[in-house]
Every structure is written in C-alpha cells, then in structure tokens.
Motif scaffolding. Sequence first.
Motif, short mmCIF file in Angstrom:
data_model
loop_
_atom_site.label_atom_id
_atom_site.label_comp_id
_atom_site.label_asym_id
_atom_site.label_seq_id
_atom_site.Cartn_x
_atom_site.Cartn_y
_atom_site.Cartn_z
N ASN A 25 0.83 -1.19 0.00
CA ASN A 25 0.00 0.00 0.00
C ASN A 25 0.87 1.25 0.00
O ASN A 25 1.96 1.26 0.56
CB ASN A 25 -0.92 0.02 1.23
CG ASN A 25 -1.86 -1.18 1.27
OD1 ASN A 25 -1.75 -2.01 2.16
ND2 ASN A 25 -2.75 -1.27 0.31
N CYS A 28 -8.98 5.91 -5.34
CA CYS A 28 -8.78 5.90 -3.88
C CYS A 28 -9.48 7.08 -3.24
O CYS A 28 -10.11 7.90 -3.92
CB CYS A 28 -7.28 5.91 -3.56
SG CYS A 28 -6.43 7.44 -4.01
N GLU A 29 -9.36 7.19 -1.92
CA GLU A 29 -10.02 8.24 -1.15
C GLU A 29 -9.00 9.23 -0.62
O GLU A 29 -7.79 8.97 -0.63
CB GLU A 29 -10.86 7.62 -0.02
CG GLU A 29 -11.94 6.71 -0.57
CD GLU A 29 -12.79 6.04 0.50
OE1 GLU A 29 -12.67 6.41 1.70
OE2 GLU A 29 -13.57 5.14 0.14
N GLN A 57 -8.16 -0.78 -0.80
CA GLN A 57 -7.55 -0.10 -1.94
C GLN A 57 -6.04 0.00 -1.75
O GLN A 57 -5.55 -0.03 -0.62
CB GLN A 57 -8.16 1.31 -2.10
CG GLN A 57 -8.03 2.16 -0.85
CD GLN A 57 -8.96 3.38 -0.87
OE1 GLN A 57 -10.14 3.29 -1.21
NE2 GLN A 57 -8.42 4.53 -0.48
N TYR A 101 -4.05 2.53 -2.79
CA TYR A 101 -3.58 3.89 -2.55
C TYR A 101 -4.52 4.65 -1.62
O TYR A 101 -5.71 4.34 -1.52
CB TYR A 101 -3.48 4.67 -3.86
CG TYR A 101 -2.47 4.15 -4.85
CD1 TYR A 101 -1.12 4.46 -4.72
CD2 TYR A 101 -2.86 3.36 -5.93
CE1 TYR A 101 -0.18 4.00 -5.64
CE2 TYR A 101 -1.94 2.89 -6.85
CZ TYR A 101 -0.60 3.22 -6.70
OH TYR A 101 0.32 2.75 -7.61
N ALA A 102 -3.97 5.67 -0.99
CA ALA A 102 -4.75 6.70 -0.30
C ALA A 102 -3.99 8.00 -0.47
O ALA A 102 -2.76 7.99 -0.66
CB ALA A 102 -4.95 6.37 1.18
#
Length: 301
Positions: A3, A29-30, A92, A94-95
């Motif tokens: 990640n 992503c978020e 997910q 990525y962030a």
Amino acid sequence: MNNSLIVIAGPTAIGKTNVSIQLAKKLKCEILSADSRQFYKEMNIGTAVPSVDELNEITHHFIQHKSIHDTYTVGDFEKDAIQKLNTLFTQQKYAILVGGSGLYLDAVTNGLDHFPEVNHDLREKLISTYKNSGIESLQKQLKRVDPTYYNKVDLQNSQRILRALEVCLSSGKPYSSFLSAPRKKRPFKVLKIGITADRPIIYDRIEKRVDIMIAQGLVDEAKKLYDYRALNALNTVGYKELFNYFDGVWDLEFAISEIKKNTRRFAKRQLTWFRKDDQIMWFDYEDDCIQILNYIHKKTL
C-alpha cells in the motif's frame, strides 16, 4: 508493503485540492485532509473547504468533522488518520493525504515526538502571561530556556511557543531535546508530492482567493463566530483580522489587506517547512496531472 500513501503538500492557494481529486480518480482511492483549519464545521469560506461538488466527486475524510468547541490535537489526528488508513488499505492500494499543515502531515507519515506530561497550572500561567504581556515576553523566555528551538520556531506562532515553554518548564529540559526521537515505521509506503510556483504567482493566487472569499461572504461568516473569537480554532488568518474590524480597531479595507499579507506570510512559512524535506518531489502547479501520475506509478509499482 503493497500500500502507498500519496502525500500532496504545498503552500496555500496553490491548487492542492484539485490535484488530489484528479489523482484520486485515476488511482481509485479516497482522500484524507491534513489541513487543520478545515477540521471545523463552523468554518467554511475562510478555510477554503472543498466545494460540495468536489466533495461529491471523491470521498474525503477529516473535513469539517469537528466543532470549534472541541479539543482536537495533532496527536488525536495522528491516531484517527492511521486508524482510517488501516481500514482503507484493506480495500484499496492507494490513499491520498493532502494539506498545507506540515506538522499534521508529518504526524501521519513519521509519527509525533513524545513529550512529558505538563502541569495544568503552569499552562494556565503561561496563557495568562501571553494575554497580559503579549507574545514578546514568551519569546524572550523561550530564547533563554531553549535557544535552539527559538532559532527555528515561527516566533509569531503563539501556540508553538506556549507548547515549547510548558514542556521546558515542566521537564527542566529544552523542548528541542525531545525532537530527535526515532521516527515510527508505518506499514505502508509514503510518497511525497509538492505543488509549487514562483513566489509572485503564489502571492497573486492568494490575493485572488481572498477576494473570492470576501465575495462569497467571509465577513458574515466571521461575524457569526465573533462571540467565540477566544477559541484556539479561531486564532487563524482570515478570521482574527476581521475580528479586529468588528472591534473597530481597523476598517474593512485594511482588515482585508491584512488577511492577504498574513496569508502570504503563512505561505512563506509553509514553503520553508516543506523545502527542508528532501523526500518531496516538486511539480509546478501547471504541470499536467499525468506527469504526477506517471511519477507515482514509477515509484510504487
């Protein structure tokens, strides 16, 4: 570590929100906000909170989730952000962490330094000194007990000076001596992106943003918060200048010019903070998002 946390940093008004939304769409992503001014639901125009349309485009976290009446520290934010990332990274790859508050970005990426407990009475005494004698008296005291930190801190930031003094006086040790602890290792990669421009461009964008805020109703927003002006959350650029206008100290035109001046100074301090971080890869504010995306993929795939 599969990640990756993508950090989007840079001075105020440079366009970090737009870049982060574009990247979040591409990376699926978020977004976590690390802008400490945007935590408070009562403050909207003066903190440049993302618009309703922007918030609807991508899921954001830590936007207007607290009240100005709440006590919410950088330590609280670190804990909450890491908890949120642990959840997001199960869903997910990525962030994105975006903001101009360097201390809050560092808290998530590196962890905070640990300080001794401070005496409550001492804290109240220092606050009283500040209210009665002004920031200069605190500056002189800090210079005497911790010249190292005195030479690096923003001397106009009363909260930082008060915090340093209460640690110094409670522990009998310089505040700077607590700033060298080993950084925490996070269970995810961290990739830092900086968005910048030549200083005249940054300053021009700031001036235009302030004009837009005034047109959107910043004066009325500040007026509604006037009774709470003593709260720490409201000791911030864009509001404290208008409080002086309401108090009759300044006229409106001068108050607005002070907002612009103090925001420029804030941007300068942000750049000074971020320029010390050699892990940040800088991009011009006009660079195509695809350039940044290619860099992210190169470093994380």
